[in-house]
Design an enzyme around this catalytic site. Structure first.
Site, PDB file in Angstrom:
ATOM      1  N   HIS A  19      32.220  46.987  41.494  1.00 60.72           N
ATOM      2  CA  HIS A  19      33.196  46.224  42.275  1.00 60.72           C
ATOM      3  C   HIS A  19      32.605  45.784  43.619  1.00 60.72           C
ATOM      4  CE1 HIS A  19      36.977  46.211  44.875  1.00 60.72           C
ATOM      5  NE2 HIS A  19      37.196  45.258  43.986  1.00 60.72           N
ATOM      6  N   ARG A  20      32.409  44.471  43.763  1.00 57.95           N
ATOM      7  CA  ARG A  20      31.736  43.885  44.948  1.00 57.95           C
ATOM      8  C   ARG A  20      30.307  44.438  45.069  1.00 57.95           C
ATOM      9  NH1 ARG A  20      36.700  44.588  49.418  1.00 57.95           N
ATOM     10  NH2 ARG A  20      38.388  44.369  47.901  1.00 57.95           N
ATOM     11  N   GLU A  47      31.153  42.666  39.696  1.00 58.09           N
ATOM     12  CA  GLU A  47      32.286  41.849  40.155  1.00 58.09           C
ATOM     13  C   GLU A  47      31.981  41.328  41.545  1.00 58.09           C
ATOM     14  OE1 GLU A  47      36.383  41.262  42.099  1.00 58.09           O
ATOM     15  OE2 GLU A  47      34.701  42.502  42.753  1.00 58.09           O
ATOM     16  N   ASP A  49      33.564  38.154  44.653  1.00 61.74           N
ATOM     17  CA  ASP A  49      34.663  37.262  45.027  1.00 61.74           C
ATOM     18  C   ASP A  49      34.089  35.962  45.573  1.00 61.74           C
ATOM     19  OD1 ASP A  49      36.822  39.458  44.882  1.00 61.74           O
ATOM     20  OD2 ASP A  49      35.346  40.299  46.273  1.00 61.74           O
ATOM     21  N   HIS A  62      34.912  38.216  50.213  1.00 65.18           N
ATOM     22  CA  HIS A  62      36.249  38.643  49.796  1.00 65.18           C
ATOM     23  C   HIS A  62      37.342  38.018  50.659  1.00 65.18           C
ATOM     24  CE1 HIS A  62      39.808  41.219  49.544  1.00 65.18           C
ATOM     25  NE2 HIS A  62      39.438  41.397  48.287  1.00 65.18           N
ATOM     26  N   GLU A 121      35.411  36.466  40.576  1.00 59.84           N
ATOM     27  CA  GLU A 121      36.834  36.387  40.917  1.00 59.84           C
ATOM     28  C   GLU A 121      37.065  35.246  41.896  1.00 59.84           C
ATOM     29  OE1 GLU A 121      38.810  39.779  42.822  1.00 59.84           O
ATOM     30  OE2 GLU A 121      40.483  38.396  43.207  1.00 59.84           O
ATOM     31  N   LYS A 123      38.963  33.340  44.548  1.00 63.48           N
ATOM     32  CA  LYS A 123      39.999  33.630  45.534  1.00 63.48           C
ATOM     33  C   LYS A 123      40.761  32.342  45.858  1.00 63.48           C
ATOM     34  CE  LYS A 123      39.500  38.030  46.368  1.00 63.48           C
ATOM     35  NZ  LYS A 123      40.500  38.945  45.802  1.00 63.48           N
ATOM     36  N   ASP A 247      33.662  51.144  43.152  1.00 64.59           N
ATOM     37  CA  ASP A 247      32.779  50.898  44.307  1.00 64.59           C
ATOM     38  C   ASP A 247      31.515  51.747  44.208  1.00 64.59           C
ATOM     39  OD1 ASP A 247      34.772  49.274  45.399  1.00 64.59           O
ATOM     40  OD2 ASP A 247      35.693  50.949  46.479  1.00 64.59           O
TER      41      ASP A 247
HETATM   42  O1  G3P Z   1      38.866  41.777  40.392  1.00 57.90           O
HETATM   43  C1  G3P Z   1      39.497  42.986  40.669  1.00 57.90           C
HETATM   44  C2  G3P Z   1      39.636  43.247  42.141  1.00 57.90           C
HETATM   45  O2  G3P Z   1      38.449  42.880  42.782  1.00 57.90           O
HETATM   46  C3  G3P Z   1      40.798  42.509  42.732  1.00 57.90           C
HETATM   47  O3  G3P Z   1      41.062  42.852  44.048  1.00 57.90           O
HETATM   48  O4  G3P Z   1      40.985  42.562  46.470  1.00 57.90           O
HETATM   49  O5  G3P Z   1      39.161  43.805  45.338  1.00 57.90           O
HETATM   50  O6  G3P Z   1      39.332  41.338  45.091  1.00 57.90           O
HETATM   51  P1  G3P Z   1      40.088  42.636  45.284  1.00 57.90           P
HETATM   52 MG    MG Z   2      37.671  41.057  43.694  1.00 51.56          MG
END
Ligand code: G3P
Ligand code: MG
Length: 261
Positions: A19-20, A47, A49, A62, A121, A123, A247
């Protein structure tokens, strides 16, 4: 060179998704965080953003604004990529990362180089909407230029954007993100089918057994965020989810791929 072989999005053991990037140990959405994810065996997907810069380039960030994760200030959309590159995107996390910059999507795809899936993802901002289809088309252009289509999952809280991606490229893999305030009471199959998505993504506390059953019966994969402890990951594996966003995917992956070790 290692090339990641795409596998079905419904998966047991689940996909492990950074995640990120490895955002628990390097500044989120930077090349440092992504290269750590590529270097860790067993991580399936990264993942990140995306949003647009002033010169309509796809940047990996993000927040709508710069100040939480860089030395910049104000709305990222008001700065060109050249201006954004002036900002330090690592020191807020640790001074050792002071050389990190906010990357473009091109830079990340070049770095990952098909070694992993990438979950892009998209935004969007309710109060500051983009020109219709601009972000979607820019993102698809980047992915196509890199020949990366078979390694990407496109997702968004904005389901119109997900539908646009699918309309422009019916072969694209897409996911709908669940917004509990807007989508409460609607089943994953309904939300996904409306825009032709293959994946349903929600926060760990939002997922019920009923939702999971609905998704499984409809052939929709379920990805859950953000799981940073093996206890929670264990519960989610037992429930039968198909993807786990973390994370600290470098720690979690050992447990997911070999829970008894
Ligand atoms: O894609 C899942 C998750 O990343 C969504 O929330 O705020 O971390 O982008 P956020
Ligand atoms: Mg995200």
């Amino acid at each position: 060179m290692e090339i990641y072989q795409p596998k079905p999005l419904q998966s047991h053991p689940p996909f492990v998704v950074a995640h990120r990037g490895i955002s628990g140990k390097a500044p989120e959405n930077t090349l440092a965080a992504f290269s750590r994810a590529c270097e860790t065996p067993g991580i399936d997907m990264i993942e990140l953003d995306v949003r647009l810069s002033k010169d309509d380039r796809v940047i990996v960030l993000h927040d709508r604004t710069l100040q939480r994760t860089s030395t910049g200030n104000g709305v990222a959309r008001h700065y060109s990529v050249a201006e954004i590159k002036e900002f330090d995107a690592g020191s807020w996390f640790d001074p050792a990362f002071s050389k990190e910059r906010i990357p473009t999507l091109d830079e990340v795809l070049a770095l990952v180089d098909k070694r992993r899936w990438v979950n892009i993802e998209l935004k969007s901002d309710f109060f500051f909407p983009e020109k219709l289809e601009l972000l979607e088309r820019r993102v698809l252009d980047c992915v196509m230029n890199f020949g990366y289509r078979d390694h990407v999952l496109f997702s968004s809280f904005n389901h119109r954007m997900v539908g646009t991606i699918k309309r422009i490229d019916p072969r694209a893999r897409t996911g709908v993100l669940y917004n509990i305030y807007r989508d409460y009471g609607r089943m994953p199959s309904k939300l996904a089918r409306r825009v032709g998505a293959e994946v349903f993504v929600c926060a760990k506390h939002e997922l019920s057994h009923r939702m999971l059953r609905d998704a499984q019966q409809s052939g929709i994969a379920v990805h859950v965020y953000t799981l940073n402890s093996t206890a929670v990951v264990g519960r989610m594996i037992e429930m039968g989810v198909d993807g786990i966003l973390s994370d600290v995917a470098d720690d979690i992956v050992k447990f997911v791929k070999n829970p008894t070790a």
